[in-house]
Design an enzyme around this catalytic site. Structure first.
Site, PDB file in Angstrom:
ATOM      1  CB  SER A 159      -0.946  -0.066   1.212  1.00  0.00           C
ATOM      2  OG  SER A 159      -1.878   0.978   1.169  1.00  0.00           O
ATOM      3  CE  LYS A 177      -0.191   1.680  -3.929  1.00  0.00           C
ATOM      4  NZ  LYS A 177       0.221   0.317  -4.301  1.00  0.00           N
TER       5      LYS A 177
HETATM    6  C1  HXC Z   1      -0.495  12.050 -16.952  1.00  0.00           C
HETATM    7  C2  HXC Z   1      -0.310   9.881 -17.763  1.00  0.00           C
HETATM    8  C3  HXC Z   1       1.060   9.832 -17.416  1.00  0.00           C
HETATM    9  C4  HXC Z   1       1.625  11.005 -16.799  1.00  0.00           C
HETATM   10  C5  HXC Z   1       0.509   7.918 -18.316  1.00  0.00           C
HETATM   11  N1  HXC Z   1      -0.591   8.673 -18.318  1.00  0.00           N
HETATM   12  N2  HXC Z   1       1.534   8.610 -17.765  1.00  0.00           N
HETATM   13  N3  HXC Z   1      -1.081  10.959 -17.542  1.00  0.00           N
HETATM   14  N4  HXC Z   1       0.816  12.063 -16.586  1.00  0.00           N
HETATM   15  N5  HXC Z   1       2.906  11.048 -16.462  1.00  0.00           N
HETATM   16  C6  HXC Z   1      -1.894   8.336 -18.868  1.00  0.00           C
HETATM   17  C7  HXC Z   1      -1.835   8.074 -20.339  1.00  0.00           C
HETATM   18  O1  HXC Z   1      -1.776   9.297 -21.073  1.00  0.00           O
HETATM   19  C8  HXC Z   1      -3.147   7.328 -20.562  1.00  0.00           C
HETATM   20  O2  HXC Z   1      -4.236   8.205 -20.545  1.00  0.00           O
HETATM   21  C9  HXC Z   1      -3.260   6.492 -19.295  1.00  0.00           C
HETATM   22  O3  HXC Z   1      -2.391   7.101 -18.318  1.00  0.00           O
HETATM   23  C10 HXC Z   1      -2.827   5.048 -19.496  1.00  0.00           C
HETATM   24  O4  HXC Z   1      -1.515   5.071 -20.017  1.00  0.00           O
HETATM   25  P1  HXC Z   1      -0.905   3.798 -20.776  1.00  0.00           P
HETATM   26  O5  HXC Z   1       0.538   4.026 -20.931  1.00  0.00           O
HETATM   27  O6  HXC Z   1      -1.720   3.472 -21.956  1.00  0.00           O
HETATM   28  O7  HXC Z   1      -1.241   2.655 -19.733  1.00  0.00           O
HETATM   29  P2  HXC Z   1      -0.465   1.467 -19.197  1.00  0.00           P
HETATM   30  O8  HXC Z   1       0.460   0.854 -20.173  1.00  0.00           O
HETATM   31  O9  HXC Z   1      -1.471   0.607 -18.645  1.00  0.00           O
HETATM   32  O10 HXC Z   1       0.469   2.126 -18.079  1.00  0.00           O
HETATM   33  C11 HXC Z   1       0.171   2.157 -16.782  1.00  0.00           C
HETATM   34  C12 HXC Z   1       0.765   3.390 -16.113  1.00  0.00           C
HETATM   35  C13 HXC Z   1       2.285   3.485 -16.334  1.00  0.00           C
HETATM   36  C14 HXC Z   1       0.450   3.332 -14.650  1.00  0.00           C
HETATM   37  C15 HXC Z   1       0.123   4.604 -16.719  1.00  0.00           C
HETATM   38  O11 HXC Z   1       2.791   4.592 -15.632  1.00  0.00           O
HETATM   39  C16 HXC Z   1       3.046   2.277 -15.936  1.00  0.00           C
HETATM   40  O12 HXC Z   1       2.915   1.206 -16.516  1.00  0.00           O
HETATM   41  N6  HXC Z   1       3.943   2.357 -14.974  1.00  0.00           N
HETATM   42  C17 HXC Z   1       4.887   1.241 -14.685  1.00  0.00           C
HETATM   43  C18 HXC Z   1       4.819   0.783 -13.340  1.00  0.00           C
HETATM   44  C19 HXC Z   1       4.982   1.858 -12.317  1.00  0.00           C
HETATM   45  O13 HXC Z   1       4.465   2.938 -12.421  1.00  0.00           O
HETATM   46  N7  HXC Z   1       5.709   1.601 -11.246  1.00  0.00           N
HETATM   47  C20 HXC Z   1       5.897   2.546 -10.198  1.00  0.00           C
HETATM   48  C21 HXC Z   1       5.384   1.993  -9.009  1.00  0.00           C
HETATM   49  S1  HXC Z   1       5.815   3.062  -7.685  1.00  0.00           S
HETATM   50  P3  HXC Z   1      -4.938   8.761 -21.913  1.00  0.00           P
HETATM   51  O14 HXC Z   1      -6.049   9.622 -21.448  1.00  0.00           O
HETATM   52  O15 HXC Z   1      -3.868   9.524 -22.635  1.00  0.00           O
HETATM   53  O16 HXC Z   1      -5.404   7.533 -22.637  1.00  0.00           O
HETATM   54  C22 HXC Z   1       4.446   3.175  -6.803  1.00  0.00           C
HETATM   55  C23 HXC Z   1       4.646   3.961  -5.553  1.00  0.00           C
HETATM   56  C24 HXC Z   1       3.385   4.095  -4.770  1.00  0.00           C
HETATM   57  O17 HXC Z   1       3.431   2.699  -7.135  1.00  0.00           O
HETATM   58  C25 HXC Z   1       3.440   5.226  -3.784  1.00  0.00           C
HETATM   59  C26 HXC Z   1       4.628   5.214  -2.884  1.00  0.00           C
HETATM   60  C27 HXC Z   1       4.825   6.454  -2.098  1.00  0.00           C
END
Ligand code: HXC
Length: 290
Positions: A159, A177
């Protein structure tokens, strides 16, 4: 590369070397910077593991490296699995049981995050994070439930503390979360009579992780100064919390959230010097997103 563990963990930690001998852990997001180290600690202490992820190469490489930590350890990496799609998760569980024999522990760790103010956060972006973090956690328990019931297993949800107060640029993750914590509460009550324990770990600022590289506030005072314990967390801090919650030492603990953040959320957490200027700046942009 974040801080990973090696065999010295077994000597230096407070835990018995074979604490988890014969047990199997199933970890979503297991190649990521936090969950990988949770897996390493459990494997070093005797468990076998299945590491689940979206990226095939990264997941398989992580599994191989984790397996090398303990002679005889079996660690399988199952890539191309999206926790939003329950069928692919179910196939990963079947493969785990086929190859490792059972599942005793589950870590629902797959998560998505990015910084975005409300004006630029589209409905689809909000939904993506809710689906990965919350629906993905639900799906993970759904597909492992038979094994958890059979083996009187235990679950850890990864979380956060972002929903304990208002954190700008994190509407999507805070909402997701909060849902994960609620899922944990309800399932702890519902599945307790079956012998299944479910808890959350809420990490704070953990050095060297993907979360920190995405979320650390720009500029301002060093983060450590704002943390009561005066340092950033380490992945070992999260590994130790994980070992505790899965160990018999926590056999009367369920429905709990173990915050591992050096006291940071108590003093306003990630809210840095950038607030409120960054929000005012983002809202000057007329091109918001729907
Ligand atoms: C605004 C954003 C964005 C950003 C993505 N989107 N990045 N919007 N600012 N920086 C938008 C996209 O434009 C799209 O909307 C929608 O999110 C989905 O994006 P996709 O890339 O098509 O989706 P997907 O491949 O499913 O990607 C999921 C994701 C991505 C969450 C968006 O960031 C990801 O895969 N991340 C990898 C894993 C990750 O983040 N790990 C970190 C974990 S740390 P539109 O409208 O354009 O269609 C963590 C810490 C928790 O969780 C807290 C601790 C304090």
């Amino acid at each position: 590369m974040p801080n990973t563990l090696d065999h010295s963990y077994v000597q230096k930690s407070s835990w018995k070397p074979n604490l988890f001998a014969g047990k199997v852990v199933f970890i979503t997001g297991g190649a990521g910077s936090i969950c990988r180290v949770q897996a390493e600690a459990l494997v070093l202490l005797g468990a076998n593991a299945a590491i689940i992820g979206r990226n095939v190469e990264k997941t398989e490489a992580a599994a191989k490296e984790i397996a090398s930590l303990r002679p005889g350890a079996k660690v399988i990496g199952i890539g191309a699995v999206d926790v939003r799609k329950i069928q692919s998760l179910k196939e990963a569980v079947d493969k785990t049981v086929q190859e490792l024999g059972r599942i005793d522990y589950v870590i629902a760790g797959a998560a998505g995050n990015f910084l975005s103010d409300f004006n630029h956060l589209s409905s689809n972006a909000f939904k993506s994070v809710i689906d990965i973090d919350l629906l993905g956690s639900f799906n993970t328990i759904k597909v492992t439930f038979d094994q958890l019931r059979k083996n009187k297993g235990s679950v850890i949800f990864v979380s956060a503390t972002l929903h304990y107060y208002g954190v700008p640029m994190q509407t999507h993750v805070g909402a997701a979360k909060a849902g994960v914590d609620a899922l944990c509460n309800a399932l702890a009550v519902e599945l307790g009579p079956l012998g299944i324990r479910l808890n959350c770990i809420a990490p704070g600022a953990i050095a060297g992780t993907e979360g920190m590289s995405r979320l650390a506030p720009p500029g301002g005072e060093p983060l450590e100064k704002k943390i009561p314990l005066q340092r950033q967390g380490t992945t070992t801090d999260i590994a130790d919390a994980t070992v505790y919650l899965f160990s018999p030492a926590a056999s009367y603990v369920t429905g709990d959230v173990l915050v591992v953040d050096g006291g940071m959320w108590q003093v306003g957490g990630l809210m840095g010097d950038f607030y409120p200027n960054i929000i005012i700046h983002q809202n000057e942009d007329p091109e918001g997103k729907l």
